[in-house]
Design a protein around this motif. Structure first.
Motif, PDB file in Angstrom:
ATOM      1  N   ARG A  90      -9.291   3.763   6.501  1.00  0.00           N
ATOM      2  CA  ARG A  90     -10.420   3.707   5.578  1.00  0.00           C
ATOM      3  C   ARG A  90     -11.186   2.388   5.679  1.00  0.00           C
ATOM      4  NH1 ARG A  90      -7.863   3.757   0.845  1.00  0.00           N
ATOM      5  NH2 ARG A  90      -8.099   1.508   0.581  1.00  0.00           N
ATOM      6  N   ASP A  91     -10.447   1.291   5.723  1.00  0.00           N
ATOM      7  CA  ASP A  91     -11.092  -0.019   5.620  1.00  0.00           C
ATOM      8  C   ASP A  91     -11.177  -0.803   6.927  1.00  0.00           C
ATOM      9  OD1 ASP A  91     -11.272   0.473   2.886  1.00  0.00           O
ATOM     10  OD2 ASP A  91      -9.354  -0.526   2.457  1.00  0.00           O
ATOM     11  N   HIS A  92     -10.350  -0.436   7.933  1.00  0.00           N
ATOM     12  CA  HIS A  92     -10.288  -1.266   9.136  1.00  0.00           C
ATOM     13  C   HIS A  92     -10.329  -0.438  10.425  1.00  0.00           C
ATOM     14  CE1 HIS A  92      -9.098  -4.450   6.352  1.00  0.00           C
ATOM     15  NE2 HIS A  92      -8.155  -3.639   5.894  1.00  0.00           N
ATOM     16  N   PRO A 105       0.832  -1.210   0.000  1.00  0.00           N
ATOM     17  CA  PRO A 105       0.000   0.000   0.000  1.00  0.00           C
ATOM     18  C   PRO A 105       0.863   1.255   0.000  1.00  0.00           C
ATOM     19  CG  PRO A 105      -0.006  -1.033   2.168  1.00  0.00           C
ATOM     20  CD  PRO A 105       0.654  -2.000   1.241  1.00  0.00           C
ATOM     21  N   GLU A 136      -5.038   3.359   4.290  1.00  0.00           N
ATOM     22  CA  GLU A 136      -5.818   2.155   4.014  1.00  0.00           C
ATOM     23  C   GLU A 136      -6.395   1.562   5.292  1.00  0.00           C
ATOM     24  OE1 GLU A 136      -4.887  -2.236   2.146  1.00  0.00           O
ATOM     25  OE2 GLU A 136      -4.136  -0.472   1.054  1.00  0.00           O
ATOM     26  N   PRO A 161      -0.072   2.967   4.121  1.00  0.00           N
ATOM     27  CA  PRO A 161      -0.744   1.951   4.936  1.00  0.00           C
ATOM     28  C   PRO A 161      -1.710   2.523   5.969  1.00  0.00           C
ATOM     29  CG  PRO A 161       1.584   1.437   4.691  1.00  0.00           C
ATOM     30  CD  PRO A 161       1.389   2.802   4.107  1.00  0.00           C
ATOM     31  N   ARG A 163      -1.275  -6.620   4.486  1.00  0.00           N
ATOM     32  CA  ARG A 163      -0.968  -5.340   3.844  1.00  0.00           C
ATOM     33  C   ARG A 163      -0.833  -4.203   4.856  1.00  0.00           C
ATOM     34  NH1 ARG A 163      -1.675  -4.223  -1.360  1.00  0.00           N
ATOM     35  NH2 ARG A 163      -2.584  -2.188  -0.903  1.00  0.00           N
ATOM     36  N   VAL A 164      -1.615  -4.234   5.900  1.00  0.00           N
ATOM     37  CA  VAL A 164      -1.591  -3.151   6.885  1.00  0.00           C
ATOM     38  C   VAL A 164      -1.397  -3.688   8.299  1.00  0.00           C
ATOM     39  CG1 VAL A 164      -3.004  -1.598   5.487  1.00  0.00           C
ATOM     40  CG2 VAL A 164      -4.123  -3.188   7.061  1.00  0.00           C
TER      41      VAL A 164
END
Length: 429
Positions: free
Chosen positions: A231-233, A222, A228, A225, A359-360
């Protein structure tokens, strides 16, 4: 298949690094409770000096999320290994520099300012340390062993504590109180350079984790990171943060606050109380080991849940324990609290990485753990000292601990129905 020698090297690297980091961190906490107040913070009242010293302790907790963001960014983009080396060097350099700081009587207000700057450096480095060490162990764990692999870096906490407080105990026995205040307290900070060198030597000999290598094969990392993650978690990160605050509250009340309270308010000899804490911390190590085994047989979340229930109980037992004035009763209360600490700390090494995708993962684990450090640990010695002086005595401190454990319990229950991501799959090499 990972060879036995490689497995040992990986686990030793995760353990040695966290031992060094926590040794550095704990010698500051011990010095803050014992000497930093009168040396760096002028005041007519000893309690105000102690409160100021604890406030400097909290500076590192403010720095830790910043370090989590920076080191998490590079840990998710360029790899776990190089990031872990950088975090160790920053932490070690800041700790060594504290050994050479002039005191307030020499340079005035520059003394506490420089102390806080170096404390910030300690926290910045530790912000990237724990998450990377946990990932180093867990991302190399075979199926069914995540709990036991994840608890290995957690053992760095009691080992680092024993090394730090044991050294303070020995130094205190070998010199007069005047010599200890004049220069003896600097010795543990100077000796940290030896441990940092050992940690670097071990970490430079390990390979990148299979999970990160596989992620790079599947696509580019990413670009941001943290973006992301938020935004998503973000729900998972928030739940992970509150799920981890109990361990910090238990630890810093049973160690930093208890040491300052016992030596100033109760009038217990410093060396005697350090010896009590060194004995009690062994129960924390036992709890960590048992929690790792239990986590593999059930789940890390289940162990954390029961650990939080135990922490609530420990909060109420702390009242008769510290308030009794009896060394045996105080030891029993501390030993129980630190045993419980093992069950709310040990499983975090497996639980937090399991909440986030590779990824994160470095960013998510580091951010959640270090934000929990601010809520549960950074403000705790200050709040506990204030409560003990003006807010209802040690009973209010016990209630504070119980409330912190209850918040973690609520977060764990809230996360169970919806984890945000699928359970972590540990990729083989």
């Amino acid at each position: 298949m990972t060879s036995a020698a490689s497995t040992r090297r990986i686990l030793i690297a995760s353990l040695v690094g966290t031992t060094v980091e926590f040794y550095d961190f704990y010698i500051y906490a011990t010095a803050a409770a014992l000497v930093f107040g009168p040396l760096f913070f002028p005041a007519e009242s000893a309690s105000v000096q102690l409160l100021s010293s604890y406030a400097s302790l909290a500076v590192a907790f403010i720095a830790r999320p910043v370090g989590a963001w920076v080191f998490g960014h590079y840990g998710d983009r360029i790899g776990r290994k190089s990031t872990l080396v950088a975090s160790l060097m920053l932490m070690g350099g800041s700790t060594l520099a504290i050994a050479f700081l002039p005191v307030y009587a020499t340079i005035g207000w520059w003394a506490p300012l420089l102390l806080c700057v170096l404390r910030f450096g300690q926290g910045f480095g530790l912000g990237g340390e724990w998450g990377g060490a946990a990932l180093l162990a867990v991302e190399n764990a075979p199926p069914g062993w995540r709990g036991r692999y994840g608890m290995v870096p957690q053992l760095g906490a009691p080992i680092g504590f024993i090394a730090a407080n044991g050294l303070f105990l020995v130094i205190g026995l070998m010199m007069t109180p005047a010599d200890f205040m004049a220069w003896g307290w600097r010795v543990p900070f100077l000796l940290s350079v030896v441990l940092v060198g050992l940690g670097l030597w071990v970490r430079l000999r390990i390979a990148e984790t299979p999970a990160f290598a596989k992620m790079l094969q599947e696509g580019p990392p990413p670009a941001v990171p943290m973006g992301e993650l938020l935004r998503d978690h973000w729900r998972t990160a928030l739940g992970g943060t509150f799920g981890a605050i109990a361990c910090f509250a238990v630890y810093y009340i049973a160690t930093a606050f208890a040491l300052g309270y016992a030596t100033t308010t109760l009038g217990i000899d410093r060396q005697t109380f350090l010896a009590l804490q060194l004995g009690a911390i062994l129960f924390m190590a036992v709890g960590i080991v048992l929690s790792g085994i239990w986590a593999d047989r059930s789940s890390p979340a289940n162990v954390l849940t029961w650990g939080c229930i135990g922490a609530i109980l420990a909060g109420f037992l702390l009242v008769p324990g510290l308030g009794s004035g009896s060394l045996a009763t105080i030891f029993a209360a501390l030993a129980f609290a630190l045993l419980v600490m093992g069950f709310v700390y040990g499983p975090l090494g497996a639980w937090l990485p399991g909440l986030f995708p590779a990824r994160v993962r470095y960013t998510g684990v580091s951010l959640a753990f270090n934000m929990a450090g601010i809520i549960g640990g950074g403000l705790t010695p200050v709040a506990a000292q204030w409560l003990s002086q003006r807010g209802g005595g040690v009973a209010a401190v016990g209630l504070y601990l119980a409330v912190a454990a209850l918040l973690s319990l609520i977060a764990l229950v809230a996360l169970r129905p919806r984890r945000g991501v699928a359970p972590m799959v540990v990729e083989g090499p």
